[in-house]
Design a protein around this motif. Structure first.
Motif, PDB file in Angstrom:
ATOM      1  N   SER A 124       0.793  -1.719   0.579  1.00 18.16           N
ATOM      2  CA  SER A 124      -0.042  -0.447   0.125  1.00 18.16           C
ATOM      3  C   SER A 124       0.786   1.480  -0.046  1.00 18.16           C
ATOM      4  CB  SER A 124      -0.892   0.469   1.611  1.00 18.16           C
ATOM      5  OG  SER A 124       0.011  -0.174   2.471  1.00 18.16           O
ATOM      6  N   ILE A 125       2.381   1.010   0.682  1.00 17.66           N
ATOM      7  CA  ILE A 125       3.119   2.295   0.342  1.00 17.66           C
ATOM      8  C   ILE A 125       3.424   2.142  -0.964  1.00 17.66           C
ATOM      9  CG2 ILE A 125       5.603   1.556   0.592  1.00 17.66           C
ATOM     10  CD1 ILE A 125       6.004   3.272   2.600  1.00 17.66           C
ATOM     11  N   LEU A 126       3.391   1.943  -1.958  1.00 17.90           N
ATOM     12  CA  LEU A 126       3.418   2.107  -3.095  1.00 17.90           C
ATOM     13  C   LEU A 126       2.353   2.234  -4.064  1.00 17.90           C
ATOM     14  CD1 LEU A 126       5.390  -1.796  -4.380  1.00 17.90           C
ATOM     15  CD2 LEU A 126       6.559   1.053  -3.485  1.00 17.90           C
ATOM     16  N   PRO A 127       2.530   3.858  -4.862  1.00 12.11           N
ATOM     17  CA  PRO A 127       1.828   4.262  -5.280  1.00 12.11           C
ATOM     18  C   PRO A 127       1.051   3.249  -7.086  1.00 12.11           C
ATOM     19  CG  PRO A 127       3.483   5.192  -6.083  1.00 12.11           C
ATOM     20  CD  PRO A 127       3.845   4.257  -4.470  1.00 12.11           C
ATOM     21  N   SER A 128      -0.356   2.990  -6.757  1.00  9.96           N
ATOM     22  CA  SER A 128      -0.535   2.435  -8.006  1.00  9.96           C
ATOM     23  C   SER A 128      -0.667   2.668  -8.958  1.00  9.96           C
ATOM     24  CB  SER A 128      -2.527   2.847  -8.204  1.00  9.96           C
ATOM     25  OG  SER A 128      -2.713   1.644  -8.991  1.00  9.96           O
ATOM     26  N   ALA A 129       0.424   1.518  -9.944  1.00 11.83           N
ATOM     27  CA  ALA A 129      -0.003   1.721 -11.360  1.00 11.83           C
ATOM     28  C   ALA A 129      -0.716   3.054 -12.251  1.00 11.83           C
ATOM     29  CB  ALA A 129       1.234   1.260 -12.075  1.00 11.83           C
ATOM     30  N   TYR A 130      -1.468   2.998 -12.246  1.00 11.63           N
ATOM     31  CA  TYR A 130      -3.241   3.216 -12.618  1.00 11.63           C
ATOM     32  C   TYR A 130      -3.847   4.338 -12.178  1.00 11.63           C
ATOM     33  CZ  TYR A 130      -5.604  -1.154 -14.019  1.00 11.63           C
ATOM     34  OH  TYR A 130      -5.248  -2.349 -15.333  1.00 11.63           O
ATOM     35  N   ALA A 131      -3.094   5.216 -10.569  1.00 17.17           N
ATOM     36  CA  ALA A 131      -3.279   6.382 -10.357  1.00 17.17           C
ATOM     37  C   ALA A 131      -1.533   7.292 -10.986  1.00 17.17           C
ATOM     38  CB  ALA A 131      -3.151   6.265  -9.074  1.00 17.17           C
ATOM     39  N   VAL A 132      -1.041   6.413 -11.079  1.00 14.91           N
ATOM     40  CA  VAL A 132       0.329   6.956 -11.236  1.00 14.91           C
ATOM     41  C   VAL A 132      -0.104   7.825 -12.934  1.00 14.91           C
ATOM     42  CG1 VAL A 132       2.943   7.828 -11.981  1.00 14.91           C
ATOM     43  CG2 VAL A 132       1.486   5.850  -9.929  1.00 14.91           C
ATOM     44  N   GLY A 133       0.022   6.799 -13.528  1.00 15.98           N
ATOM     45  CA  GLY A 133      -0.633   6.890 -14.928  1.00 15.98           C
ATOM     46  C   GLY A 133      -2.297   7.732 -15.715  1.00 15.98           C
ATOM     47  N   ALA A 134      -3.126   7.938 -14.000  1.00 21.84           N
ATOM     48  CA  ALA A 134      -3.903   8.854 -14.433  1.00 21.84           C
ATOM     49  C   ALA A 134      -3.859   9.493 -13.871  1.00 21.84           C
ATOM     50  CB  ALA A 134      -5.161   8.142 -13.504  1.00 21.84           C
ATOM     51  N   GLY A 135      -2.432  10.169 -14.368  1.00 19.68           N
ATOM     52  CA  GLY A 135      -1.540  11.644 -13.041  1.00 19.68           C
ATOM     53  C   GLY A 135      -2.439  11.704 -11.721  1.00 19.68           C
ATOM     54  N   GLU A 136      -3.011  10.663 -11.185  1.00 17.76           N
ATOM     55  CA  GLU A 136      -3.227  11.098  -9.410  1.00 17.76           C
ATOM     56  C   GLU A 136      -2.637  11.441  -8.426  1.00 17.76           C
ATOM     57  OE1 GLU A 136      -6.514   8.339  -9.727  1.00 17.76           O
ATOM     58  OE2 GLU A 136      -7.641   9.381 -11.144  1.00 17.76           O
ATOM     59  N   ALA A 137      -1.396   9.985  -8.940  1.00 19.33           N
ATOM     60  CA  ALA A 137       0.004  10.361  -7.850  1.00 19.33           C
ATOM     61  C   ALA A 137       1.292  10.540  -8.862  1.00 19.33           C
ATOM     62  CB  ALA A 137      -0.541   8.672  -7.402  1.00 19.33           C
ATOM     63  N   GLU A 138       2.505  10.709  -7.580  1.00 14.04           N
ATOM     64  CA  GLU A 138       3.778  10.732  -8.484  1.00 14.04           C
ATOM     65  C   GLU A 138       4.412   9.071  -7.612  1.00 14.04           C
ATOM     66  OE1 GLU A 138       4.543  12.945 -10.217  1.00 14.04           O
ATOM     67  OE2 GLU A 138       3.168  13.964 -10.554  1.00 14.04           O
ATOM     68  N   PRO A 139       4.945   9.141  -8.617  1.00 11.90           N
ATOM     69  CA  PRO A 139       5.993   7.831  -8.207  1.00 11.90           C
ATOM     70  C   PRO A 139       6.314   8.304  -7.203  1.00 11.90           C
ATOM     71  CG  PRO A 139       6.638   8.487  -9.457  1.00 11.90           C
ATOM     72  CD  PRO A 139       5.419   9.431 -10.471  1.00 11.90           C
ATOM     73  N   LEU A 140       7.080   7.338  -6.516  1.00 11.00           N
ATOM     74  CA  LEU A 140       8.440   7.285  -4.652  1.00 11.00           C
ATOM     75  C   LEU A 140       9.706   7.238  -5.712  1.00 11.00           C
ATOM     76  CD1 LEU A 140       7.075   4.660  -2.506  1.00 11.00           C
ATOM     77  CD2 LEU A 140       5.997   7.232  -2.988  1.00 11.00           C
ATOM     78  N   ILE A 141      10.021   8.633  -5.506  1.00 11.32           N
ATOM     79  CA  ILE A 141      11.438   8.306  -6.476  1.00 11.32           C
ATOM     80  C   ILE A 141      13.426   8.169  -5.184  1.00 11.32           C
ATOM     81  CG2 ILE A 141      13.100  10.250  -6.872  1.00 11.32           C
ATOM     82  CD1 ILE A 141      10.764   9.876  -8.764  1.00 11.32           C
ATOM     83  N   PHE A 142      13.145   7.291  -5.503  1.00 13.90           N
ATOM     84  CA  PHE A 142      14.617   6.918  -4.872  1.00 13.90           C
ATOM     85  C   PHE A 142      16.204   7.567  -5.413  1.00 13.90           C
ATOM     86  CE2 PHE A 142      11.174   4.336  -3.403  1.00 13.90           C
ATOM     87  CZ  PHE A 142      11.646   3.436  -2.159  1.00 13.90           C
ATOM     88  N   PHE A 143      16.754   7.746  -4.195  1.00 12.94           N
ATOM     89  CA  PHE A 143      17.935   7.746  -4.917  1.00 12.94           C
ATOM     90  C   PHE A 143      18.109   8.588  -6.066  1.00 12.94           C
ATOM     91  CE2 PHE A 143      18.390   2.961  -4.710  1.00 12.94           C
ATOM     92  CZ  PHE A 143      18.859   2.968  -3.051  1.00 12.94           C
ATOM     93  N   GLY A 144      17.452   9.935  -5.862  1.00 14.66           N
ATOM     94  CA  GLY A 144      17.298  11.304  -6.391  1.00 14.66           C
ATOM     95  C   GLY A 144      17.194  10.686  -8.072  1.00 14.66           C
ATOM     96  N   PHE A 145      16.500  10.101  -8.523  1.00 11.54           N
ATOM     97  CA  PHE A 145      16.533   9.366 -10.123  1.00 11.54           C
ATOM     98  C   PHE A 145      15.659   7.884 -10.329  1.00 11.54           C
ATOM     99  CE2 PHE A 145      20.268   6.770  -9.039  1.00 11.54           C
ATOM    100  CZ  PHE A 145      20.073   6.157  -9.910  1.00 11.54           C
ATOM    101  N   ILE A 146      15.655   7.298  -8.855  1.00  5.76           N
ATOM    102  CA  ILE A 146      14.922   6.034  -9.767  1.00  5.76           C
ATOM    103  C   ILE A 146      13.220   5.731  -9.164  1.00  5.76           C
ATOM    104  CG2 ILE A 146      14.394   3.143  -9.573  1.00  5.76           C
ATOM    105  CD1 ILE A 146      17.747   3.373  -8.331  1.00  5.76           C
ATOM    106  N   LYS A 147      12.385   6.032 -10.091  1.00  2.00           N
ATOM    107  CA  LYS A 147      11.128   6.244 -10.005  1.00  2.00           C
ATOM    108  C   LYS A 147      10.623   4.771  -9.519  1.00  2.00           C
ATOM    109  CE  LYS A 147      11.055  10.122 -12.907  1.00  2.00           C
ATOM    110  NZ  LYS A 147      10.093  10.933 -14.468  1.00  2.00           N
ATOM    111  N   VAL A 148       9.971   4.821  -8.802  1.00  2.00           N
ATOM    112  CA  VAL A 148       9.362   3.098  -8.550  1.00  2.00           C
ATOM    113  C   VAL A 148       7.286   3.760  -8.039  1.00  2.00           C
ATOM    114  CG1 VAL A 148       9.005   1.675  -6.452  1.00  2.00           C
ATOM    115  CG2 VAL A 148      10.947   2.926  -7.626  1.00  2.00           C
ATOM    116  N   VAL A 149       6.616   2.705  -9.018  1.00  2.00           N
ATOM    117  CA  VAL A 149       5.437   2.198  -8.344  1.00  2.00           C
ATOM    118  C   VAL A 149       4.970   1.052  -7.827  1.00  2.00           C
ATOM    119  CG1 VAL A 149       5.174   3.998 -10.399  1.00  2.00           C
ATOM    120  CG2 VAL A 149       5.000   1.385 -11.339  1.00  2.00           C
ATOM    121  N   GLY A 150       3.682   0.712  -7.564  1.00  2.00           N
ATOM    122  CA  GLY A 150       3.408  -0.783  -7.880  1.00  2.00           C
ATOM    123  C   GLY A 150       2.768  -1.207  -9.183  1.00  2.00           C
ATOM    124  N   TYR A 151       2.999  -2.663  -8.893  1.00  2.00           N
ATOM    125  CA  TYR A 151       2.715  -3.203  -9.550  1.00  2.00           C
ATOM    126  C   TYR A 151       1.374  -3.880 -10.038  1.00  2.00           C
ATOM    127  CZ  TYR A 151       7.517  -4.155 -10.297  1.00  2.00           C
ATOM    128  OH  TYR A 151       9.128  -4.299 -10.824  1.00  2.00           O
TER     129      TYR A 151
END
Length: 462
Positions: A196-223
């Protein structure tokens, strides 16, 4: 004494195959249910190298081997009694025989066989929910969407969302099982990928959430609802786990192997495989936008043919953003009518197989998969039937392309998103319903006819 010899000695001293009902193992013991306790030579077994003791408990003869070792002996013991601990997919992989595209697709399909029933059920739930919660249907009953109890909506969401929200967990579990890993570790790894801590890929795709950024450049979303990323992560992690089995001392296996396997799997999934697919999504979004601008129905032909591949790859979430932008700008969704043709074409191809096949097993899989695809859920049809057989999938791509061509020529426009196939009719109550039905019938009939004539022989099996 190696593990295979030890397994054979245990079998001989418990009375042979005929004296065994079943066998299991726990963290430290091989558990065997025997038919006749008197045939078990306890003293001989306890004198075997690496055996630390044995005892009977609740009808089971339990042989104490210790952590780590019990897994290895169990894997050697089960084939000796005519049972397999895994589907022996190792025989299909590089190292024993050259892998082919068809063999790889078959392995991919095998992963989905245990999952198909829940996907079919979810497809039916989604279809019914889509029909019964639409304003056009409710108005017939003198109701509005506001009259539907919130608790009922929440109940239906549990029915429709669970399997797809946790699909990566199901995929990882089945993949671990097929590739010789520990299935429960695969299940937990899959659950981590949709935490649940990972933003849904659907939400990110719809512009409703932003991916988590690790190490300043790696974008992480849920699967969530993804297939191929979870599949690839699970294959790599199962391979890593099998290597850990060989190098970790048996005394530390129970502690270190699950810990290191999950750690490596999560790092691999979130920071390597996931970001790669995220970048691919951006290119796909740009390509689909370009296709929709092509004249003479060419964009519909191309996307209708190849759009089905996006669901297999697991990068279809990004298209939600495009659909939402179109609806916000013009009030119309031009992508839905093209995309739905691919789903309906899958239904046509699978129904042709269901009718033509001489195999009862094939009919049992194909008929419900065809219905599910007609309701907009194509995973059972794709992974359970057409992709595994090969040619029917190609025929469904052609059917989807032909349907997509007519959808573009007719300038079909949906009033919403998220519904395809039969439930999708509710998005075309704007005077275009007859054309929507005609377009989908063209896609369905094309895929059905091509599969019947060229794509499938009645004796073909999965």
């Amino acid at each position: 004494m190696d593990n295979k010899t030890l397994a054979r000695e245990i079998l001989d001293n418990v009375g042979g195959i005929k004296n065994i009902k079943s066998a299991q193992h726990c963290a430290t013991r091989l558990r065997i249910i025997t038919k006749n306790q008197e045939l078990v030579d306890v003293k001989a077994i306890e004198n075997l190298d690496k055996v630390k003791g044995s005892f009977y408990n609740s009808g089971q003869y339990q042989i104490i081997l210790g952590t780590g070792l019990v897994d290895k002996v169990y894997e050697e013991f089960m084939p000796l009694i005519g049972q397999e601990t895994t589907a022996k997919v190792e025989d299909e992989l590089p190292g024993s025989e050259k892998i082919t595209f068809r063999r790889a697709i078959r392995i991919f399909g095998d992963v989905f066989v245990p999952i198909i029933p829940v996907l079919v059920a979810t497809g039916l739930f989604m279809g019914l929910r889509g029909l019964l919660t639409q304003e056009a249907i409710l108005s017939v009953l003198g109701l509005t969407p506001g009259d539907v109890p919130v608790q009922l909506i929440q109940f239906t969401q549990i029915l429709t969302d669970t399997a797809f929200a946790f699909l990566p967990a199901l995929v990882a579990w089945s993949t671990f099982k097929i590739f010789g890993g520990t299935p429960i570790i695969g299940l937990v790894l899959g659950l981590m990928l949709v935490h649940s801590i990972l933003p849904s890929a659907y939400a990110v795709g719809a512009g409703e959430a932003e991916p988590l950024i690790f190490f300043g450049f790696i974008k992480v979303v849920g699967y969530q609802a993804s297939v191929l990323p979870a599949f690839m992560t699970a294959i790599a992690t199962a391979t890593i786990e099998k290597w850990f089995k060989k190098v970790i001392p048996d005394s530390l296996d129970l502690i270190l192997r699950p810990f290191l396997t999950l750690l490596c799997g999560l790092i691999l999934g979130l920071f390597i495989i996931g970001p790669v697919f995220h970048e691919v999504e951006n290119y796909v979004l740009a390509a689909v936008k370009f296709l929709l601008t092509l004249p003479f129905g060419l964009g519909g032909l191309i996307y209708g043919s190849f759009g089905q591949l996006l669901g297999i790859i697991g990068i279809h979430h990004i298209l939600s953003l495009l659909e939402i932008n179109m609806l916000a700008k013009d009030g119309w969704n031009l992508l839905n009518p093209v995309g739905t043709c691919g789903n309906v074409a899958q239904a046509g191809a699978v129904l042709a197989i269901a009718v033509k096949t001489a195999s009862n097993k094939m009919k049992q899989i194909a008929y419900p998969s065809a219905l599910s695809a007609a309701l907009g859920i194509t995973e059972p049809a794709v992974f359970g039937v057409t992709l595994r057989l090969g040619k029917p999938f190609i025929m469904s791509m052609i059917g989807g392309g032909v349907g997509g061509f007519f959808a573009s020529i007719f300038q079909l426009r949906a009033t919403g998103l998220g519904l395809t196939g039969i439930p999708g009719t509710l998005l075309y109550l704007n005077g275009q319903l007859p054309l929507y039905i005609l377009t989908n019938l063209i896609a369905f009939a094309t895929a059905f006819a091509l599969t019947w004539v060229f794509g499938y022989k009645k004796d073909d099996t999965l």
